[in-house]
Design an enzyme around this catalytic site. Structure first.
Site, short mmCIF file in Angstrom:
data_model
loop_
_atom_site.label_atom_id
_atom_site.label_comp_id
_atom_site.label_asym_id
_atom_site.label_seq_id
_atom_site.Cartn_x
_atom_site.Cartn_y
_atom_site.Cartn_z
N CYS A 130 0.78 -1.20 0.00
CA CYS A 130 0.00 0.00 0.00
C CYS A 130 0.82 1.26 0.00
CB CYS A 130 -0.82 0.03 1.27
SG CYS A 130 -1.09 -1.57 1.95
N ASN B 228 2.21 -0.47 5.55
CA ASN B 228 2.60 -0.85 4.20
C ASN B 228 3.66 -1.90 4.39
OD1 ASN B 228 3.61 -1.16 1.67
ND2 ASN B 228 4.43 0.91 1.48
N GLY B 229 3.25 -3.13 4.26
CA GLY B 229 4.25 -4.16 4.51
C GLY B 229 3.65 -5.53 4.49
N MET C 66 20.17 -27.90 -13.91
CA MET C 66 19.20 -28.62 -14.74
C MET C 66 17.97 -29.11 -13.98
SD MET C 66 20.53 -28.14 -17.64
CE MET C 66 19.47 -29.02 -18.76
N GLU D 97 18.78 -13.31 -18.49
CA GLU D 97 19.03 -12.06 -17.80
C GLU D 97 20.37 -11.43 -18.13
OE1 GLU D 97 19.95 -11.84 -13.68
OE2 GLU D 97 19.98 -14.01 -13.47
N LYS E 217 15.48 -21.84 -8.14
CA LYS E 217 15.89 -21.20 -6.88
C LYS E 217 15.07 -19.95 -6.62
CE LYS E 217 19.73 -19.17 -9.40
NZ LYS E 217 21.07 -18.66 -9.44
N CYS F 275 22.30 -31.36 -25.22
CA CYS F 275 22.52 -31.48 -23.77
C CYS F 275 22.25 -32.91 -23.35
CB CYS F 275 21.60 -30.52 -23.02
SG CYS F 275 21.44 -30.87 -21.26
#
Lengths: 486, 1511
Positions: free
Chosen positions: B18, B251-252, B498, B912, B963, B1128
């Site tokens: 919030c 807010n949390g 993998m 990424e 992960k 692979c």
């Protein structure tokens, strides 16, 4: 493990002695190889997430684990790992065609890890250092098991069943133990002391061996059934596939196994009566069939001093390079056995037409024709004879080495009345035949195959028998985990 | 809500977050203007709230003010009753059920109780409301608002009155809700006080003012106003969930809520108060409970503490303590306060920005991590304004006395009685010194290390061999090799790659460790995970032993506890505890064993026996309870330690005894980090893994460790690694302290029956049922029989394992030698028959299930000819390949996938790691290496305006399956020249991806990033990648409300990259659950048709695709299988750079071994599509769209063979959420992104000459906090036209005046020069791509610029190039992950330059704590005249070096620039006193970076070429 080991070292295996030297004897053809180098070779193992080698091995040898132990120079651990899946690494380490190496991941684009050599090194170090000791079972179950046939399958089953505490008796129709290991494989591939060393161990562990006893021959098969709580049929697939061409009955035309047995006996010191002697010395030898058996004939013929040796194969000569899509299966490529290197003329895409003999019914030549192999649109290959390419080659001695058809039916199998499957082998369900307490393993069950498969069959059959006898088993299975939930 | 329980949607998991704010008039002057201003401020933060599918139904907004006494007097008079003087009555804001009859029922009860509790009813006042313009869904459940006024029958002091009102409110609410449970949600008392009153509801911020007519009345006055705007992940309206609560606007996110509630439950029974009688306490209970939100529970406990005599600040400091454990600079009085108070209350841990008031004091605080923004302004007319954003209320800048932001862990209070501000230091000094905490601690607290050595320990386990014990507890060879040995050898947790393709624990036919059934939860979107390594300073592993009674007593005896620096106990530690002789401590052990004779009920009876024994011992004063399985032998099997701990913990909680004791577990079945985390998560205070130690000793004796590691060292390494692992597991859900993790139950159970959950793991989500006590016993017995067989066998040994590495005897894997080979063979040969064999093997899960979908089958449909099914081309477009970065995989592997996907019209994903610009242009043969999907991950590597402009889809990676909740690391040796260039970093220097996106700490932040990205590329769709977990549907719904165009649900099992093995196996859930939950929740919230849903994670065959589609996905991602097609072979060594097939490696030699081929990849997708089409034809679907979400076509297989999973209940997955009419089941509607009228449209218009002809232009604009991502869309226009190069420097010079909204100058491209006069909010200059940003204070400003905050948190995050000159201070995390920007700033907050990999930062003033954590590249010049800087640097990765000549020159140039652009007085002063001032600068230099630079110089010198180290 050294994750980069495969980038540091190339494949290296023991060198063989020079062909011209080694054909003078029947000793193993390999030179010594240092332990340090073996360790280096183990370092090439990549400890793959999916170890295809371990899958490629019919025994399920846990290859990455023993490679790692060798890398750690922990030979005892290596031996324990190896021994857990393979009763006789000293055999497979010498004579296995190593489907594991065909499946090795490194082999996709590099020479594979020298797995077979490492296997042999582990077991020889283990013998040297006294890790291999007789280990009789602590408790006996009181159950008696008979094993018919002392080839690799029978021996493996015997070792396993004995480990489970059963009293095992192995029956061998021949005068010496070992089946094909004894009389099929030449000494230059497997010196017989190796076999004897193992059998002595097994005897020390309490296994009884009876040679020259043919069950269904000189003793009644039914008798065995009454005497024992379970019986394993491991008599192999010994009836040779026949070659039905004119002249086949000429003198000098033999089944390969007859020749190989005789050679092995000679090396063992037996005296062969002249009338039965098959000797290649000074003769033009033709080996029909391109498999290992044929190859062994070549090796023996060279050692006997044949004038010429020709080996015929009806397949076309394969290329010497494997396709990417072959991996991880054993590729159908051109290979040369050590016997070939000792001297042999190889002919491909050949069909034998007829043997021609002299007046004494001695074979003198062989008529052959070259084949034209074509594939149709479905990719199926077929051949046509090329009449223009019929020729006659000299042939004083011919060995038919085109495989084995099925087990011998007369005697044992017929007396017991076991059912056969469509391929003519003994029919089974998880190693059990149609008869109570009778099990089957090895070539007798699966048809002609490798020693490594025979050992695997023997082990798995032993599990099935143990379960039959005891209701459960703690013998290791190829794909069984003890953590499996009931 | 009952009907919801049929699906996967779990209402408790709803999250919100919030905007909050506060205005206080220090003079205590009550005005209506203040109320008006507060409402305006709220409206200006509308973008921080959200609305559902209806734009006019908000998630909730509200205001809390002081009781407007005059107003009430007048109003009550008008309805016929008079009010006494202020302070003599209480006013309650009541939400009545709308239905009149029901309302009166409630009223009768309330009135009776008021009378009973000593109150006279003065009267009810209907609250005038106007629901005009409210959305229908809000109206449908609109309550009836009345205010009730009561007066105590006997005069009371105001404080006593407040307490009595509290008792009445609680008791009446309990009674009415008990009497009418069906109206639980409708009856609610928002506030009941003499001094405050709350107005709130299911409103948008703009509706609040018009809805409550009171708020518009001129006589409605207050000196304090607390405001709140809610962004909720759900849209089911619930008026009572709006905030502010009674004391706070929050807010949390409280990550530890389950634990906090359990601990509270235990404390509640022991309460004893001087201020409340026993009867009153009984009326109050339960003080909090599961029916409330986390904030609601927090407020309830806070309220109780405050009314029980704690001051508001004291209570808050107890509930949200600062990070004190590792702070060497913290004063002792504070430390002792916190250390003492941890015995009373574990932290309510999680990100929090709070505003609070009790009507007399008002203030704000941040939690220890400070991840939520809180900005304040103090004006010369005595006003304190605090809000999530600066500029939310427009203020005459000339009146500003000070501007600032709250720092992590700090509190700011305005005391309206004392009429002044009390700053953090003063406040805490007075609170902490009130009682002699330090003395109490010194006299009472003991350390484990101080205890005398135990009597000689004798190992009495000779009877059984180590091997037998290992077998009994389930160790495998793999556990030894993969976990125990590396942990002991290196002290590091092992990595793997993998993903996981083994069966779920409940599907495995091998005996499983009980912990394997528990999946770790993790933070995504609604709260940030923490970096436990770089931000170690906020983390704590301290544990304590002992017990205490009533929490309200601040007595010396409370300090009687034993301090443990780690919860991992060595054998010696445990022996000390076992033999403790101390007046305050009494330990005793209980054996946790059962008879393994396979009789029904054995295990359960044993558990009950253990619980009874535990209760008995605690009642007899045992305050350290040791549960031990040491005596397990051939006759008695060990109870799984987790089961025993959970059972005892919950039993003691239920008995109210838990607080009196601590639980220590001594068990053999503990070796990997996950085992520890589950034990602690279910209540253990300390853990002794004796079998792990025995195994390490054995390994050491067998010389398993190189160079003969001494055993003490090996064990300490192991313990250290376990500690690190625990921190990592805690941090992934955003929990900082061991104490609050303990008992927090941050797990979802998968495959455990509710009978077990109820007794041992109460409160844990377990949605598909599963094994019961007897089944658990069977798993133990299997291991026990292995260890103690009836028949002796020669050469027994440990099982091979086979979980991490495929083994013939081991666990099943989807990818095994057969399937890998067949897949490769079929695609290489283009052989569909071989593909079918492959698919058959994967799908054959009748005998042995590996996945949940393996248990499902299709119902019979009305088959159609395959020709009627839409063509293969349509289907191919719906494929995506997984996000794998260039860097993790080779260029060859990466571009092969890209070309293939571009050829078939699917989407490949950049991953990424950025993307080389050379791939943006098509090749001559028409092939295209450009990835359609560009990923935006936390590391922001190479995320430039140009990169974003070259995408069809921008994917925000919130988490990854392998992960979730963790960051990553690309080691320096993998960063070669090429990768370094693409990632805008230095080759050879390692790169760290932080666990959180530093611009996403909450759902409204995600909405902001989506907005930024939409501005950065209007053509691209924005997708958000989530990982399946309980509550992912709720998060997805929040993400849809944040205007994402697409949502990707990843299964836990996917993942190609390197991850800790613990995470690969134990974090996250299968996509079947996450996808079904997402579909159900989105449909329920009428949001499904706004977003495309994609799924990935071990998708292998057409059957998988069909099931995914029926469960709700219209697109599918495939990564691992595509890599297998490329060659692979599941080496699972991706992290070692040694991939032998050239895929996951950058080694040039290995890359040459790559054999992948575009055609093979295309063949694979054709096979999949064809396979799917055949199933579609079978089921009778012509198009995918028709098929999406038709879960009714799936059913459970009927003949499920295995006892273990035949009773699994998958009906929640197969539940079909009824869709209301007109609600689509697949994407039909485009999102409204709100970018039509952004300021940039104006900027682009003005910039036309520059964009078209490259002319220089300049202009000026006003700017407000609602103008967000200013410059981003303009930069897109530049990048599209001019590529990565942009325009010549300073071509476009724009000047802005005012308060800029978030993301000012985000991804601003080269050629822009923006000057902002005023201030900026968070994310200033994020992803800066070459522009020049200048910030100066407003011309009217009187405050000292260099001491006041002028830009918000997380400025220049992921900047790649450009410059920034900031005349003033910046907030937390300045220049985080900067990789090329140059910045001059006059002061910064904590965590400055974190994860920086390049660029230069000049700081001319103060810096906060933890500077340069994780900084691997770039440099910083810091002015350190005060000498304090050294202590604020995190020196793990950097050195403080002397400035060299070249540095001084560079610095001077930058100072001159800074002065030129900003007229900074600080810069001028430094330049004027250069010779003296320059010596106060210190250079922060990353060690790795320095090493790389030096090695380059060496190389250059050796080749006789002179190269100067350049940036």
């Amino acid at each position: 493990m050294d994750a980069k080991g495969f980038l540091k070292y190339n494949r290296e295996t023991p060198k063989s002695r020079k062909p011209q030297e080694r054909v003078k004897d029947y000793k193993e053809i390999y030179e010594d190889f240092s332990e340090r180098k073996t360790v280096q070779q183990a370092t090439r193992c990549m400890d793959c997430g999916v170890p295809f080698c371990h899958n490629g091995c019919p025994l399920g040898n846990i290859i990455p684990e023993f490679n790692e132990a060798v890398y750690d120079e922990d030979w005892l651990r290596a031996y324990e790992i190896l021994n857990s899946t393979n009763n006789f690494p000293e055999f497979t380490g010498r004579i296995c065609p190593a489907p594991c190496e065909s499946a090795c991941v490194l082999g996709i684009n590099q020479p594979p890890v020298a797995i077979e050599h490492i296997e042999k090194a582990i077991i020889e170090v283990a013998f040297e250092r006294g890790y291999v000791r007789p280990q009789p079972p602590v408790l006996r179950t009181g159950k008696k098991v008979a094993i018919v046939g002392s080839g690799p399958g029978g021996l493996a089953a015997a070792a396993q069943l004995n480990k489970a505490g059963h009293l095992v008796t192995v029956f061998e129709k021949s005068d010496r133990l070992g089946g094909l290991l004894r009389y099929g494989i030449p000494d230059f591939k497997l010196e017989k002391w190796v076999l004897e060393r193992r059998i002595a161990l097994m005897q020390a562990e309490g296994i009884r061996f009876k040679t020259s006893v043919e069950v269904g021959g000189n003793i009644d098969a039914q008798h065995i059934l009454q005497e024992f709580d379970a019986v394993l049929l491991a008599g192999g697939s010994i009836v040779p596939r026949d070659l039905t061409i004119p002249g086949k009955n000429l003198k000098g035309v033999h089944y390969a196994m007859d020749y190989l047995e005789q050679c092995n006996r000679r090396v063992a010191g037996d005296v062969i009566p002249e009338k039965d002697s098959i000797n290649a010395k000074g003769k033009h030898v033709v080996v029909i069939g391109g498999g290992d058996t044929g190859s062994d004939c070549v090796g023996n013929a060279n050692r006997q001093g044949a004038a010429s040796i020709t080996q015929l194969q009806y397949h076309i000569q394969p290329s010497s390079k494997a396709e990417l899509t072959d991996w991880p299966n054993v590729p159908l490529i051109y290979t040369e056995s050590s016997s070939h290197q000792e001297g042999c003329q190889r002919e491909w895409a050949i069909l034998t037409k007829s043997f021609l003999g002299d007046k004494n019914n001695l074979v003198k030549s062989l008529q052959i024709v070259t084949l034209d192999w074509r594939s149709d649109e479905t990719g199926k290959y077929s051949f046509q004879e090329q009449p223009d390419f019929i020729k006659e080659i000299p042939c004083d001695l011919a060995f038919i080495a085109i495989g084995y058809a099925h087990p011998k039916y007369e005697g044992l199998l017929q007396q017991l009345g076991v059912s056969l499957n469509e391929r003519g082998n003994v029919k089974d369900s998880n190693y059990r035949t149609n008869l109570d307490k009778v099990f089957v393993a090895g070539d007798m069950r699966r048809g002609q195959s490798l020693v490594v498969w025979a050992i695997s069959e023997g082990r798995e059959a032993a599990r099935a028998m143990d379960i039959y006898l005891m209701g459960e088993t703690q013998l290791e299975g190829k794909a069984n985990s003890e953590l499996m939930l009931a | 809500m009952e009907s919801d329980q049929r699906g996967l949607y779990v209402p408790q998991l709803e999250q919100d977050s919030c905007g909050t704010g506060l205005i206080a008039d220090l003079s205590g002057n009550k005005t209506h203007a203040l109320v008006e201003d507060a409402l305006t401020m709220l409206e200006n933060m509308e973008h921080r709230g959200a609305c559902g599918y209806e734009p006019n139904t908000g998630d909730g907004a509200g205001i809390l003010v002081q009781t407007p006494h005059e107003f009430f007097v007048r109003e009550c008079a008008s309805v016929g009753f008079a009010l006494p003087e202020y302070g003599a009555y209480g006013v309650g804001m009541v939400f009545f059920p709308a239905e009149r009859g029901v309302r009166e029922h409630c009223r009768v009860i309330f009135n009776d109780l008021a009378d009973e509790l000593g109150f006279d009813l003065l009267g009810y006042r209907p609250v005038p409301t106007s629901n005009q313009g409210l959305g229908n869904s809000a109206k449908a459940v609109e309550p009836y608002f009345e205010q009730v006024f009561v007066h105590p029958k006997n005069a009371l002091a105001p404080e006593s009155l407040e307490r009595r009102l509290y008792v009445l409110r609680k008791f009446a609410t309990h009674q009415i809700q008990d009497a009418f449970p069906q109206w639980k949600d409708q009856f609610y008392i928002a506030s009941f006080s003499y001094k405050t009153v709350a107005y709130k509801g299911q409103l948008t911020t703009f509706q609040l003012r018009s809805y409550f007519l009171d708020l518009q009345d001129e006589t409605f006055k207050s000196a304090v106003a607390l405001i709140h705007s809610r962004f909720s992940t759900n849209t089911t309206p619930k008026w009572k969930l709006a905030q502010p609560l009674r004391y706070i606007a929050h807010n949390g996110e409280i990550n530890t809520i389950t634990g906090n509630l359990n601990w509270w439950k235990s404390k509640e029974k022991l309460l004893d108060s001087a201020l409340f009688s026993k009867e009153e306490l009984d009326k109050l209970k339960p003080i909090c409970g599961e029916a409330l939100s986390d904030s609601g529970n927090f407020d309830n406990v806070l309220e109780f503490l405050v009314l029980s005599g704690f001051s508001l600040a004291h209570a808050l400091m107890m509930m949200i303590p600062e990070a004190w454990e590792h702070d060497e600079q913290m004063a002792d009085y504070k430390k002792s306060f916190y250390e003492y108070h941890k015995t009373i209350m574990e932290p309510w841990d999680g990100p929090a920005s709070l505003c609070f008031t009790d009507g007399i004091i008002a203030g704000a605080m941040l939690d220890r991590n400070g991840l939520r923004p809180s900005r304040y302004v103090l004006t010369d007319d005595d006003r304190l304004i605090i809000a999530s954003e600066a500029g939310a209320l427009r203020i005459d800048q000339s009146k500003v006395l000070a501007k600032g932001r709250l720092q992590p862990g700090k509190i700011l209070i305005a005391d309206l009685e004392k009429r002044r501000i009390i700053a953090d230091k003063e406040l805490k000094l007075s609170i902490c010194k009130r009682l002699p905490y330090r003395d109490w601690l010194d006299k009472n607290r003991i350390y484990l290390s101080e205890l005398p050595a135990p009597p000689e320990m004798k190992e009495d386990m000779e009877e059984q061999s180590l091997l037998q014990r290992q077998q009994m507890f389930g160790f495998t060879r793999e556990d030894l090799k993969i976990f125990i040995a590396p942990l002991a050898k290196n002290g590091e947790e092992p990595l793997g790659s993998m993903g996981a393709d083994t069966p779920l624990a409940v599907l495995s036919q091998r005996s499983q460790h009980l912990s394997n059934y528990f999946k770790q939860l993790f933070a995504q979107v609604t709260n940030p995970p923490i970096d436990p390594i770089r931000e170690r300073s906020v983390m704590s592993l301290f544990a304590m032993l002992g017990g205490a009674g009533n929490m309200l007593d601040l007595a010396p005896e409370r300090a009687r506890f034993m301090h443990l620096s780690s919860p991992v106990l060595t054998n010696e530690d445990l022996a000390k505890i076992r033999h403790i002789q101390h007046p305050h401590f009494k330990s005793d052990a209980i054996d946790i064993l059962f008879k393994p004779d396979e009789q029904k009920g054995r295990l359960h009876a044993a558990i009950q026996h253990v619980c009874a024994a535990a209760e008995d011992k605690v009642r007899n004063g045992v305050n350290i309870l040791i549960l031990s399985d040491r005596l397990a032998d051939a006759n008695l099997a060990p109870i799984p330690s987790l089961l025993a701990v959970g059972a005892v913990h919950h039993h003691l909680v239920n008995e109210g005894l838990r607080g009196r004791t601590s639980i220590v577990i001594e068990a053999g079945d503990i070796w990997e980090p996950h085992h520890f985390s589950t034990l602690v998560g279910y209540g253990a205070s300390a853990v002794n893994p004796y079998m792990a130690y025995a195994t390490i000793m054995d390994l050491q004796e067998k010389h398993f460790f190189e160079s003969d590691l001494p055993i003490e060292k090996a064990i300490s390494y192991y313990n250290k690694a376990i500690g690190k692992g625990l921190l990592k597991i805690m941090s992934k859900i955003g929990i900082s302290t061991f104490q609050s993790y303990q008992g927090a139950q941050i797990f979802e159970a998968l495959g455990i029956h509710k009978s077990v959950i109820k007794e041992c793991f109460s409160g844990t989500i377990s949605r598909i049922q599963g094994i019961g006590f007897d089944d658990i016993a069977k798993e133990v017995i299997t291991r026990h029989q292995l260890a103690f067989p009836e028949k002796i066998i020669a050469n027994p040994k440990l099982d091979v394992g086979g979980v991490f590495q495929w083994k013939q005897q081991g666990e099943e894997h989807l990818f095994n030698p057969q399937t890998i080979h067949l897949l490769q063979y079929s695609t290489r040969k283009n052989d569909m028959t071989a593909y079918r064999k492959y698919a058959k093997l994967i799908n054959a899960q009748d005998e042995k299930a590996l996945t949940l979908r393996g248990l499902l089958t299709f119902r019979k449909g009305n088959s159609i000819p395959i020709e009627e099914v839409e063509p293969i081309e349509n289907i191919l477009k719906r494929f995506a390949t997984g996000a794998m970065s260039f860097g993790s995989i080779s260029h060859e592997a990466h571009s092969t996938l890209a070309i293939a996907m571009n050829r078939i019209g699917g989407k490949s994903n950049s991953g990424e790691g950025g993307e080389d610009e050379m791939r943006y242009a098509k090749k001559e043969n028409g092939d295209w290496e450009r990835s359609a999907v560009k990923q935006v991950a936390s590391g922001r590597f190479g995320v430039t305006s140009h990169y974003l402009a070259n995408a069809d889809e921008l994917q925000i990676k919130m988490a990854q399956g392998a992960k979730p909740g963790e960051g990553g690391q690309l080691p320096g040796h993998k960063v070669d020249e090429w990768i370094g260039k693409v990632r805008h970093s230095t080759p050879g220097v390692g790169l760290i991806s932080p666990p959180p996106h530093h611009d996403i700490y909450s759902i409204e932040d995600l909405a902001q990033l989506i907005f930024d990205l939409k501005n950065a590329n209007r053509e691209a769709r924005v997708s958000v990648k989530l990982v399946s977990k309980a509550g992912v549907g709720i998060i997805a719904s929040g993400v849809a409300k944040a205007h994402a165009d697409a949502i990707l649900i990843s299964g836990h099992d996917g993942g190609t990259g390197a991850s800790p093995l613990t995470s690969i196996r134990h974090a996250g859930l299968p996509w079947e659950l996450g996808l079904a939950e997402t579909q159900q929740t989105l449909v329920k919230n009428k949001l499904r048709d706004r977003v495309t849903v994609q799924v990935d994670g071990q998708v292998r065959t057409g059957r998988d695709l069909a099931i995914a589609t029926l469960l709700g996905a219209e697109e599918w991602g495939i990564a691992t299988a595509a890599l297998v097609v490329e060659g692979c072979i599941m080496m699972r060594k991706c992290h070692l750079n040694t991939c032998p097939v050239g895929i996951a490696t950058q080694d040039p030699e290995l890359r040459q071994r790559f054999t992948g081929d575009v055609e093979h990849v295309i063949n694979f997708f054709h096979f999949l599509a064809q396979d799917l089409r055949e199933i579609m034809a079978d089921l009778g679907y012509r198009t995918i769209n028709e098929m999406v979400g038709k879960v009714e076509m799936l059913r459970l297989k009927t003949h499920i063979p295995h006892w273990k999973y035949k009773d699994l209940d998958l009906t929640p997955i197969l539940y079909k959420q009824p869709a209301e009419e007109g609600v689509g089941l697949y994407k039909l509607i485009e999102q409204q992104h709100g970018i039509e009228n952004v300021l940039d449209r104006k900027l682009i218009y003005m910039a036309e000459p520059a964009l078209e002809q490259g002319q220089g232009i300049s202009s000026t604009f006003d700017i407000y906090n609602t103008d967000r991502a200013v410059g981003t869309m303009l930069s897109y226009e530049i990048s599209k036209r001019y590529g990565g190069e942009g325009l010549p420097e300073d071509t476009i010079q724009f000047r802005f005046r005012g308060s800029a909204g978030q993301s000012f100058g985000a991804f601003a491209a080269r050629g822009l020069q923006f000057t902002l006069e005023g201030e900026a909010n968070d994310y200033f200059g994020k992803g800066l791509s070459g522009a020049k940003l200048i910030v100066v204070p407003d011309r009217e400003a009187q405050f000292e610029v260099s001491e006041n905050i002028i830009i918000g948190n997380v400025a220049l995050y992921g900047a790649t190039s450009g410059e920034a000159y900031i005349s003033g201070m910046a907030g937390e995390r300045f220049a985080v992950r900067n990789s090329g920007g140059t910045a001059v700033v006059e002061g910064i907050g904590d965590h400055g330059c974190e994860y920086m990999t390049g660029g230069l930062v000049v700081i001319l003033g103060e810096t906060g704590k933890n500077f340069a954590a994780g900084m691997s590249g770039g440099e910083a010049f810091v002015y350190n005249a005060s000498g304090k800087f050294e202590k604020r640097v995190n020196r793990e990765m950097v050195d403080l070096d002397r400035m060299e000549m070249a540095d001084y020159e560079l610095l001077r140039t930058l100072l001159r620039n800074h002065f030129r652009y900003t007229s900074s007085k600080r810069a001028l002063h430094l330049l004027n006193n250069w010779e003296e001032a320059k010596h106060s600068f210190v250079k922060v230099m990353p060690k790795d970076y320095k090493a790389v630079l030096q090695s380059r110089i060496v190389v250059a010198q050796s080749s006789n070429v002179l190269v100067t180290a350049s940036m």
